[in-house]
Design a protein around this motif. Sequence first.
Motif, PDB file in Angstrom:
ATOM      1  N   ARG A  25       0.831  -1.197   0.000  1.00 28.98           N
ATOM      2  CA  ARG A  25       0.000   0.000   0.000  1.00 28.98           C
ATOM      3  C   ARG A  25       0.870   1.253   0.000  1.00 28.98           C
ATOM      4  N   VAL A  26       1.946   1.281   0.767  1.00 28.57           N
ATOM      5  CA  VAL A  26       2.855   2.421   0.798  1.00 28.57           C
ATOM      6  C   VAL A  26       3.495   2.607  -0.570  1.00 28.57           C
ATOM      7  N   GLN A  27       3.930   1.512  -1.187  1.00 28.46           N
ATOM      8  CA  GLN A  27       4.552   1.582  -2.505  1.00 28.46           C
ATOM      9  C   GLN A  27       3.544   2.089  -3.531  1.00 28.46           C
ATOM     10  N   SER A  28       2.304   1.613  -3.471  1.00 28.36           N
ATOM     11  CA  SER A  28       1.265   2.053  -4.384  1.00 28.36           C
ATOM     12  C   SER A  28       0.979   3.540  -4.197  1.00 28.36           C
ATOM     13  N   GLY A  29       0.911   3.991  -2.951  1.00 22.12           N
ATOM     14  CA  GLY A  29       0.678   5.406  -2.669  1.00 22.12           C
ATOM     15  C   GLY A  29       1.800   6.276  -3.176  1.00 22.12           C
ATOM     16  N   SER A  30       3.030   5.786  -3.078  1.00 23.38           N
ATOM     17  CA  SER A  30       4.189   6.522  -3.558  1.00 23.38           C
ATOM     18  C   SER A  30       4.130   6.666  -5.085  1.00 23.38           C
ATOM     19  N   ALA A  31       3.770   5.594  -5.789  1.00 20.63           N
ATOM     20  CA  ALA A  31       3.665   5.635  -7.251  1.00 20.63           C
ATOM     21  C   ALA A  31       2.554   6.594  -7.671  1.00 20.63           C
ATOM     22  N   ASP A  32       1.436   6.562  -6.949  1.00 25.89           N
ATOM     23  CA  ASP A  32       0.320   7.454  -7.227  1.00 25.89           C
ATOM     24  C   ASP A  32       0.766   8.909  -7.082  1.00 25.89           C
ATOM     25  N   LEU A  33       1.469   9.210  -6.026  1.00 34.76           N
ATOM     26  CA  LEU A  33       1.957  10.559  -5.787  1.00 34.76           C
ATOM     27  C   LEU A  33       2.943  10.989  -6.871  1.00 34.76           C
ATOM     28  N   GLN A  34       3.840  10.103  -7.258  1.00 37.47           N
ATOM     29  CA  GLN A  34       4.803  10.418  -8.316  1.00 37.47           C
ATOM     30  C   GLN A  34       4.087  10.702  -9.634  1.00 37.47           C
ATOM     31  N   ASP A  35       3.047   9.915  -9.937  1.00 29.62           N
ATOM     32  CA  ASP A  35       2.276  10.157 -11.162  1.00 29.62           C
ATOM     33  C   ASP A  35       1.581  11.511 -11.112  1.00 29.62           C
TER      34      ASP A  35
END
Length: 162
Positions: free
Chosen positions: A6-16
């Motif tokens: 979930r943290v990794q997914s949130g990080s990718a979302d933020l980067q996008d």
Amino acid sequence: MLDANRVQSGSADLQDRIALRALVDSYAHAVDRWLVELFASLFCPDGQLVVPHPAGGDHGVIVFDGSDGWSRAFSALAPCSATTHFVGNHLVSLDGDEATGETYSLAHELVEEDGTTTMLVRAIRYADAYVRSGDKWLFRSRALTIDWQDSRLVTRLGHGSR
């Protein structure tokens, strides 16, 4: 306890989201500085820019794309001696390598005529469709809507130009 996925997914979302905001900011910069090559690089090969016909009314829209040469899209700004776009709200919905969004902006356009300078201020919105290409986001399409506009006489203090 933190879920690593979930943290990794949130990080990718933020980067996008950051990359997409940089894309819309780069668009405004390219328009204001009349940087046709940068402007063209922000769209995918089959990308389109849809703008209201300058005559307004029932004249419909004009569609610009790479097949016409992106410099043609700048023809709508030809009467302007300078433009400044302030990008405001940027709402995005992500879906893997595609996204949609709505971008608000205030467009300020200076027009010189008969020794006077008029500033046209427009509240504009773009309905955006994005696609990820490799490691960067590009516009698939941008459709411009003008919500309102105001015209003002101004005193020109600087030599701001494209």
